[in-house]
Design an enzyme around this catalytic site. Structure first.
Site, short mmCIF file in Angstrom:
data_model
loop_
_atom_site.label_atom_id
_atom_site.label_comp_id
_atom_site.label_asym_id
_atom_site.label_seq_id
_atom_site.Cartn_x
_atom_site.Cartn_y
_atom_site.Cartn_z
N HIS A 1 0.83 -1.26 -0.19
CA HIS A 1 -0.01 0.10 0.12
C HIS A 1 0.85 1.20 0.10
CE1 HIS A 1 1.13 -0.52 4.38
NE2 HIS A 1 0.91 0.87 4.56
N GLU B 1 25.36 13.43 7.34
CA GLU B 1 23.89 13.74 6.92
C GLU B 1 23.45 14.59 8.11
OE1 GLU B 1 25.34 10.60 6.88
OE2 GLU B 1 25.63 10.50 4.59
#
Ligand SMILES: [Zn+2]
Ligand SMILES: [Zn+2]
Length: 344
Positions: free
Chosen positions: A161, A311
């Site tokens: 989904h 990051e």
């Protein structure tokens, strides 16, 4: 060996590419490689047809796709509008929206990669309708459609989904892309994403697949090892503006990429997939070029790309792999899904 910075024109930031680092010895955490075989149907799955969800609502006995409002939304239409003002320089604003779930298929174990191209086409039509329905509402500024796939990206239910967040705000990456695209159009008269496609085709080393109207490649500035962009060749600000023929071509290219992903390590390939579409706040987004971005978290079958010092601490991505090599790897893989399904 690559050791350089590459300009990410859409995010307006530098990506550090240090491609020799892949070979350093690894003693960190790994993820489980073999996914357990799943059944077609599970009686306690809240996404399977005709089952009851935690909220008490009952799913339709659906046969293709199934869309419903998320029972546990991260954004909600009823969020308070008159917020208490914070002290000093701090700012706040109401966060409202509609959250939906789109089940790809009644089959609990049929991933997007295993859907037939025609079924993917049907899903693209559902996404078109959702963008139009939600995006046309006065209170909605943006429609984010995304899929989190795999345990390693924290998926709570393996039934294939995706999710939709239609919000009264625009997500940051979209805002940045819209701004970069608008400026590029103003300064050059050209669509930024067109120039990216042109550069990828001219270079050729990171190209994965193309047909008449759609294209897939690992971008020059990829932040993840197997980051892939899929886009129509013509500029449309959203998926809703694509023609029937473009949707068919797009589904074909998408299917190709997804099969390659699964064939890479002969496992359901985890990723975060996001549709990047123009905001629906009424402004002019003629420089915005709809595309899908895949951000796969694995560098190797059992090796996660961790977001760490560079990051999180520093704010720039450090890529351990060369996008050119990774595109080579994907191109060399078979076009038939490893589970034996016929490529369509
Ligand atoms: Zn299910
Ligand atoms: Zn994008």
């Amino acid at each position: 060996m690559v050791w350089e910075e590459r300009w990410h024109a859409l995010r307006e930031e530098w990506v550090v590419v240090a491609a020799h680092r892949q070979d350093r010895p690894w003693i960190g955490e790994t993820v489980e490689q073999r996914a357990p075989a799943l059944p077609d149907y599970l009686s306690d799955c809240y996404l399977c047809p005709a089952n009851r969800r935690i909220s008490g609502a009952k799913n339709e006995d659906y046969s293709q796709t199934f869309v419903f409002d998320n029972d546990h939304p991260c954004v909600d239409p009823s969020a308070a509008a008159d917020l208490e003002r914070p002290v000093g320089i701090y700012m706040n604003r109401p966060a409202r929206g509609i959250a939906r779930v789109v089940c790809y298929s009644p089959r609990h174990n049929l991933t997007l990669a295993e859907l037939a191209a025609a079924e993917i086409q049907n899903l693209l039509h559902v996404w078109q309708a959702q963008y139009e329905d939600l995006g046309s509402r006065q209170e909605i500024a943006h429609v984010l459609i995304f899929e989190n796939k795999g345990d390693v990206v924290g998926v709570s239910n393996p039934h294939p989904h995706c999710q939709i967040y239609a919000t009264n705000f625009v997500f940051k990456h979209i805002e940045t892309e819209a701004r970069a695209g608008e400026r590029h159009l103003r300064e050059t008269g050209r669509v930024l994403f067109h120039d990216i496609i042109a550069a990828e085709r001219q270079d050729g080393r990171r190209m994965l697949w193309e047909n008449d109207s759609a294209i897939a490649f690992i971008p020059y500035f990829a932040r993840y090892a197997y980051e892939v962009f899929v886009a129509p060749k013509a500029t449309h600000s959203s998926i809703a503006a694509m023609s029937q023929v473009e949707v068919r071509d797009f589904a074909e290219v998408l299917k190709h990429v997804l099969v390659k992903f699964d064939n890479l390590w002969r496992m359901p390939f985890p990723y975060v997939m996001a549709l990047h579409q123009a905001p629906t706040d009424g402004a002019d987004y003629s420089g915005f070029h709809f595309h899908i971005e895949f951000h796969p978290p694995l560098r190797k079958p059992t090796l996660l790309k961790y977001l760490a010092g560079p990051e999180i601490g520093g704010g720039n991505f450090l890529s351990d792999t060369s996008p050119e090599e990774k595109a080579d790897e994907l191109r060399a893989l078979p076009e038939l899904h490893y589970k034996g399904q016929e490529y369509q």
